[in-house]
Write a protein that holds these residues in place. Structure first.
Motif, PDB file in Angstrom:
ATOM      1  N   ARG A   1       0.719  -7.069   1.372  1.00  0.00           N
ATOM      2  CA  ARG A   1       1.639  -5.934   1.375  1.00  0.00           C
ATOM      3  C   ARG A   1       1.523  -5.130   0.091  1.00  0.00           C
ATOM      4  NH1 ARG A   1       5.669  -5.287   4.967  1.00  0.00           N
ATOM      5  NH2 ARG A   1       7.444  -3.950   4.471  1.00  0.00           N
ATOM      6  N   ASN A   2       0.982  -5.750  -0.979  1.00  0.00           N
ATOM      7  CA  ASN A   2       0.886  -5.098  -2.292  1.00  0.00           C
ATOM      8  C   ASN A   2       2.248  -4.618  -2.768  1.00  0.00           C
ATOM      9  OD1 ASN A   2      -1.897  -5.448  -2.705  1.00  0.00           O
ATOM     10  ND2 ASN A   2      -2.366  -3.658  -1.444  1.00  0.00           N
TER      11      ASN A   2
ATOM     12  N   LYS B   1       7.280   3.169  -7.638  1.00  0.00           N
ATOM     13  CA  LYS B   1       6.177   2.226  -7.543  1.00  0.00           C
ATOM     14  C   LYS B   1       5.964   1.467  -8.839  1.00  0.00           C
ATOM     15  CE  LYS B   1       1.401   1.778  -6.020  1.00  0.00           C
ATOM     16  NZ  LYS B   1       0.212   2.447  -5.472  1.00  0.00           N
TER      17      LYS B   1
ATOM     18  N   ALA C   1       1.141 -11.322   0.321  1.00  0.00           N
ATOM     19  CA  ALA C   1       0.414 -10.647  -0.758  1.00  0.00           C
ATOM     20  C   ALA C   1      -0.260  -9.362  -0.301  1.00  0.00           C
ATOM     21  CB  ALA C   1      -0.625 -11.594  -1.349  1.00  0.00           C
TER      22      ALA C   1
ATOM     23  N   ARG D   1       2.639  -7.866 -10.971  1.00  0.00           N
ATOM     24  CA  ARG D   1       3.834  -7.546 -10.194  1.00  0.00           C
ATOM     25  C   ARG D   1       4.964  -8.516 -10.556  1.00  0.00           C
ATOM     26  NH1 ARG D   1       1.280  -7.373  -4.215  1.00  0.00           N
ATOM     27  NH2 ARG D   1      -0.195  -8.873  -5.088  1.00  0.00           N
TER      28      ARG D   1
ATOM     29  N   GLU E   1       5.788  -4.493  -4.949  1.00  0.00           N
ATOM     30  CA  GLU E   1       6.116  -4.572  -6.369  1.00  0.00           C
ATOM     31  C   GLU E   1       6.867  -5.853  -6.704  1.00  0.00           C
ATOM     32  OE1 GLU E   1       5.615  -2.385  -9.136  1.00  0.00           O
ATOM     33  OE2 GLU E   1       4.049  -1.750  -7.754  1.00  0.00           O
TER      34      GLU E   1
ATOM     35  N   LYS F   1      -0.106  -0.363   7.350  1.00  0.00           N
ATOM     36  CA  LYS F   1      -1.408  -0.006   6.778  1.00  0.00           C
ATOM     37  C   LYS F   1      -2.534  -0.018   7.814  1.00  0.00           C
ATOM     38  CE  LYS F   1      -0.501  -1.704   2.090  1.00  0.00           C
ATOM     39  NZ  LYS F   1      -0.984  -2.595   1.003  1.00  0.00           N
TER      40      LYS F   1
ATOM     41  N   HIS G   1       8.368  -2.241  -0.631  1.00  0.00           N
ATOM     42  CA  HIS G   1       7.944  -2.687  -1.956  1.00  0.00           C
ATOM     43  C   HIS G   1       8.406  -4.100  -2.297  1.00  0.00           C
ATOM     44  CE1 HIS G   1       7.346   1.685  -2.320  1.00  0.00           C
ATOM     45  NE2 HIS G   1       6.430   1.371  -3.215  1.00  0.00           N
TER      46      HIS G   1
END
Length: 611
Positions: free
Chosen positions: A515-516, A351, A513, A548, A518, A458, A432
């Motif tokens: 999705r958060n 992460k 965005a 990020r 990396e 999510k 990610h």
């Protein structure tokens, strides 16, 4: 690709195996219905012989009753039995049809779901190959013809054979040559039919490309996507003429095939009728010699019609099996295409990784010699914003597809903290990374769905997706909608609301965005906007990407000044990298591009927006 998809030869053994796979699917979805359906087909197959026998004894009984004024009750019982048998036949036929239809619907659902699941698992580069779309067209035809129908044709043929055997036994009692004469008379027609089916399939394969263009042009003429340009450029008559030319060309080939089939059927019918005439003459002679009764004659002539009809049905069903099995083979060839491995590695994506490195990366499209990327090497620290610039065709999007795992490099590799990308679980890596593509999807679903699709794992609430839209400045738009986040977007369905290009782009950014991830990629989704609007979109993206790693791809250089570093691609090679001032000082490719675009980005107007 060429060898795996469109040129693969299929032998009889493979075809039979694929037919058995369809049977297996039918059994899996409706075992009881399939069992009852097959039993009913067998019962129905015995009815023709019973009808012939009842017809014979009824006519003989009526003749005897009339001649000798006998009791009519047995005659009435026989007549009632004939009609009762017809009722039973109708009930069995309708029930078996219902059982087959429910099995067919569930089988089609299972096959279509398999196709859809396969579509998201095959390597992305297949979609770059025109032959793949020819194969998809054949798969679509297989689905439209229904896999269950081919099994019905096969089982109906078996049922017809059972019927034929019982009737042939009755005919052979009169003379052993009768069934041979009748069966042999149907063979020319069956052979002609089978040849026609094979030629029809070959014609379908040969005209697949033209058929797809006919369908494409037709859909283009009816779509909103093409409506503006067709009117402005007055393309209507030209496109209609092009569509008509293709349509007529394919139609003429089809009609030519139909004409050949028609001539063949005429020959087959002529042979059938002459043989039936011969049998009728033979039976009349037998009656004249008192060998046969009137009941025998009527029953045997019915048997003649049944034999010829049954043989014709057997031929038609076998022809259907042969024709449809060719399309079913395409379906299973598609399902057998290689898939992208979802467990290529065992490592979980870190992460908070420290560095992403691209080393000696080359990319060439499979089965071609077209090298798109050559020896690309660079490294990016976590949290950096990288702009990738270059003229159209420089390889920017291809590089991003490699970073996203959509393409596998021909040479070189991509590393995360010195671990090759293949070491990580595909699912873990995809969780990610996120992207907004040049041709992003405008989902004709609700506003909530359009955002939530970015992170379905999510199970986001409407409040969470609304917060994502707030970050891209679309809150007021949502509040103006009558159904809020539940409002359907797009004009494809009733009640849908169409958005502006900029609003669709902001929704696409919110989707990426939320999705958060990396690693975020913005791949030229603003190419249709003016420079100022483009900069506004890039600024929004940059804010959402804070902390990020972000890649911003564009052939315009204005947004590049927002980045920590700029990579310049030319003809698939990385020719320069650095920040704006460093690249201007090199007096190279970047500076030449910047000077060519300088009129778009004046210091007093645009750069103030940037800063």
């Amino acid at each position: 690709m060429k060898s795996k998809v469109n040129r693969k030869k299929v032998d009889l053994r493979t075809s039979l195996h694929n037919l058995w796979r369809i049977v297996s699917v039918m059994w899996q979805v409706r075992p009881l219905a399939v069992t009852c359906w097959v039993i009913m087909l067998l019962l129905i197959s015995a009815i023709p012989a019973m009808q012939i026998w009842l017809q014979k004894v009824s006519i003989d009984a009526i003749s005897t009753s009339v001649a000798y004024t006998a009791n009519l009750l047995p005659v009435l019982v026989l007549v009632a039995s004939m009609y009762g048998l017809n009722i039973i036949n109708s009930i069995l036929s309708e029930t078996s049809e219902y059982l087959f239809n429910i099995t067919k619907e569930d089988t089609n659902f299972r096959l279509q779901r398999s196709i859809l699941r396969k579509s998201v698992c095959i390597p992305y580069h297949y979609y770059e190959n025109a032959r793949f779309y020819d194969e998809l067209s054949m798969v679509s035809q297989a689905l439209s013809r229904s896999g269950a129908e081919i099994i019905r044709s096969a089982f109906t043929s078996f049922s017809n054979v059972v019927s034929l055997i019982t009737v042939v036994v009755m005919l052979s009692i009169v003379h052993w040559s009768l069934p041979l004469l009748l069966i042999s008379s149907t063979l020319p027609g069956i052979i002609i039919l089978l040849i026609a089916k094979k030629k029809r399939y070959r014609l379908a394969v040969a005209t697949t490309q033209q058929g797809r263009e006919i369908d494409y042009t037709f859909r283009l003429m009816l779509s909103k996507h093409g409506a503006k340009e067709i009117r402005i450029f007055q393309l209507g008559d030209i496109l209609i003429e092009r569509w008509a030319h293709l349509f007529v060309n394919v139609r003429n080939k089809v009609l030519k095939q139909y004409a050949k089939e028609g001539r063949g059927r005429i020959v087959g019918v002529l042979i059938l009728q002459l043989s039936a005439l011969g049998v009728a003459i033979m039976l009349v002679m037998q009656i004249n010699k008192d060998v046969l009764t009137l009941g025998d004659y009527v029953a045997l002539m019915s048997a003649v019609v049944i034999v010829q009809g049954t043989m014709g049905s057997i031929g038609a069903n076998i022809g259907q099996v042969l024709e449809m099995s060719s399309f079913i083979n395409h379906l299973y060839q598609y399902l057998a295409l290689p898939e992208v491995s979802k467990s290529s590695g065992e490592l979980e994506f870190p992460k908070h990784y420290e560095q992403l490195e691209v080393s000696g990366l080359h990319f060439t499209y499979p089965n071609t010699e077209l090298k798109v990327l050559s020896d690309i090497s660079f490294s990016v620290k976590r949290g950096e914003t990288i702009a990738i610039v270059g003229e159209n065709g420089a390889g920017k999007t291809t590089l991003m597809n490699c970073l996203l795992g959509l393409y596998s490099p021909s040479q070189g590799n991509i590393y995360i903290d010195k671990e090759p990308l293949q070491s990580f679980s595909t699912d873990s890596y995809l969780t990610h990374v996120s992207a907004v593509f040049q041709q992003f999807v405008q989902y004709n679903y609700s506003i909530h769905d359009n955002v939530a699709f970015g992170a379905m794992h999510k199970h986001l609430s409407q409040d969470e997706t609304l917060d994502a839209l707030k970050a891209v400045g679309l809150t007021e738009m949502v509040y103006r909608m009558s159904e809020g986040m539940g409002t359907r977007l797009g004009s494809e369905f009733n009640g849908g609301v169409e958005l502006s290009g900029g609003q669709w782009q902001r929704i696409a950014i919110a989707r990426a965005a939320i999705r958060n991830a990396e690693i975020l990629i913005l791949d030229e989704p603003t190419s249709a906007l003016d420079p100022l609007a483009e900069l506004e979109i890039f600024r929004t993206f940059q804010k959402l990407a804070a902390g990020r790693t972000a890649f911003m791809v564009s052939h315009r250089l204005g947004p590049a000044r927002l980045a920590d570093r700029i990579l310049v691609l030319k003809d698939g090679a990385l020719v320069e990298q650095g920040n704006h001032d460093e690249l201007i000082g090199l007096n190279g490719e970047y500076k030449a591009m910047f000077q060519a675009q300088a009129e778009w980005y004046q210091e007093d107007s645009v750069y103030d927006v940037v800063g």
